[in-house]
Write a protein that holds these residues in place. Structure first.
Motif, mmCIF file in Angstrom:
data_model
loop_
_atom_site.group_PDB
_atom_site.id
_atom_site.type_symbol
_atom_site.label_atom_id
_atom_site.label_comp_id
_atom_site.label_asym_id
_atom_site.label_seq_id
_atom_site.Cartn_x
_atom_site.Cartn_y
_atom_site.Cartn_z
ATOM 1 N N LEU A 148 43.396 -3.234 23.968
ATOM 2 C CA LEU A 148 44.199 -3.450 24.749
ATOM 3 C C LEU A 148 45.564 -4.523 24.207
ATOM 4 O O LEU A 148 46.720 -4.385 24.048
ATOM 5 N N THR B 138 47.635 -3.164 21.427
ATOM 6 C CA THR B 138 48.591 -2.103 21.838
ATOM 7 C C THR B 138 49.773 -3.009 22.404
ATOM 8 O O THR B 138 50.944 -2.670 22.336
ATOM 9 N N VAL C 295 41.600 2.619 30.820
ATOM 10 C CA VAL C 295 42.450 1.637 29.832
ATOM 11 C C VAL C 295 41.529 1.507 28.370
ATOM 12 O O VAL C 295 42.115 1.034 27.637
ATOM 13 N N LEU D 243 45.886 3.509 27.421
ATOM 14 C CA LEU D 243 46.661 2.479 26.772
ATOM 15 C C LEU D 243 48.452 2.821 26.778
ATOM 16 O O LEU D 243 49.123 2.056 27.095
#
Length: 291
Positions: free
Chosen positions: A99, A102, A249, A255
């Motif tokens: 996460l 990204t 997620v 994402l």
């Protein structure tokens, strides 16, 4: 005597012939049954080999597809959120490396990450009585009112400019939460990571919903997310309060969807029954193609 002897000889001969014939019939049926079982085994073995090969082929194609999706997603998310301030609030421990990577590629600035390490202290009456002793512990204040004021204090300490950090210090000392980054700063968007294991199922209603209401009352833009493998989903509660959601997620497509939602897309995305689609619809296909 001759008649009696003849009768007994006939009976004996009949029993002998009948037994021999019966044994032959039984043996023949057993041989036929074994032949059928052998045919079925051979057929099942061949089908098993075929299924194993199909499984190997699917795994190979799946890995290739994930590789392509990963490469495409890198180009797609690149600089989609330049300078956007994003905070992360984890209600359930989750690996954040993918996460954070990204968000970095998208150009976002992660201002803070907060993990609730002991959620019971924030909704259980016994835990609430120990926290924020300077807040609403007057006689006649209910546990629900105490929780409301405590959560308001937490949210303000984390995301309101110029707020006092005394409460956060106390909560960290009590091991109720951990914070990294800059607090008392309002983000452009807040990623709320929920979902629950069996041991935290009660938290979904006892903490997640009251906390979400406080976040919204403070004017924060919230995106509700959770991992695809969460034993108990909180998406339906987020949906009920008008929050866009991403239920996977932990996956590349999740994402990508999250970056779109942070960029302004609305809806509910992912792989679960509560999702409307895997990804938001492209609003500018030519731009993506050029990238």
């Amino acid at each position: 005597m001759i008649t009696c002897i003849s009768v007994f000889l006939a009976l004996g001969l009949g029993l002998l012939l009948g037994g021999t014939f019966g044994e032959q019939v039984i043996v023949k049926e057993q041989v036929q049954l074994l032949d059928r079982l052998e045919d079925r085994y051979t057929q099942a073995k061949a089908e098993n080999v075929k299924l194993k090969q199909e499984s190997v082929d699917l795994d190979t194609k799946g890995r290739q597809l994930l590789h392509v999706v990963s490469q495409v997603s890198d180009h797609y998310v690149q600089d989609r959120l330049p300078g956007k301030k994003v905070a992360i609030l984890q209600l359930e421990p989750t690996e954040l490396s993918a996460l954070l990577t990204t968000l970095e590629k998208a150009g976002a600035n992660v201002t803070s990450t907060t993990l609730i390490t002991n959620s019971r202290l924030l909704y259980d009456p016994a835990g609430l009585s120990e926290l924020g002793k300077g807040m609403a512990h007057a006689e006649g204040v209910t546990a629900q009112e105490r929780q409301q004021r405590l959560l308001e204090g937490v949210v303000d300490s984390l995301y309101r400019e110029g707020s006092d950090s005394t409460l956060l210090t106390e909560l960290q000392e009590k091991q109720a939460l951990t914070v990294n980054g800059t607090v008392a700063q309002a983000p452009d968007a807040l990623i709320l990571i929920g979902g629950a294991g069996d041991e935290n199922r009660q938290r979904l209603l006892s903490l997640d919903v009251p906390l979400l209401k406080v976040l919204q009352s403070r004017g924060l833009t919230v995106v509700g997310t959770e991992p695809s493998e969460a034993a108990h989903s909180g998406v339906r509660y987020y949906r009920e309060h008008g929050v866009s959601t991403v239920d996977n997620v932990d996956q590349t497509t999740g994402l990508v969807a999250l970056i779109d939602v942070l960029g302004g897309a609305k809806g509910h995305f992912g792989v679960k029954k509560t999702a409307e689609a895997l990804l938001p619809k492209l609003t500018n296909a030519k731009e993506v193609s050029a990238q």
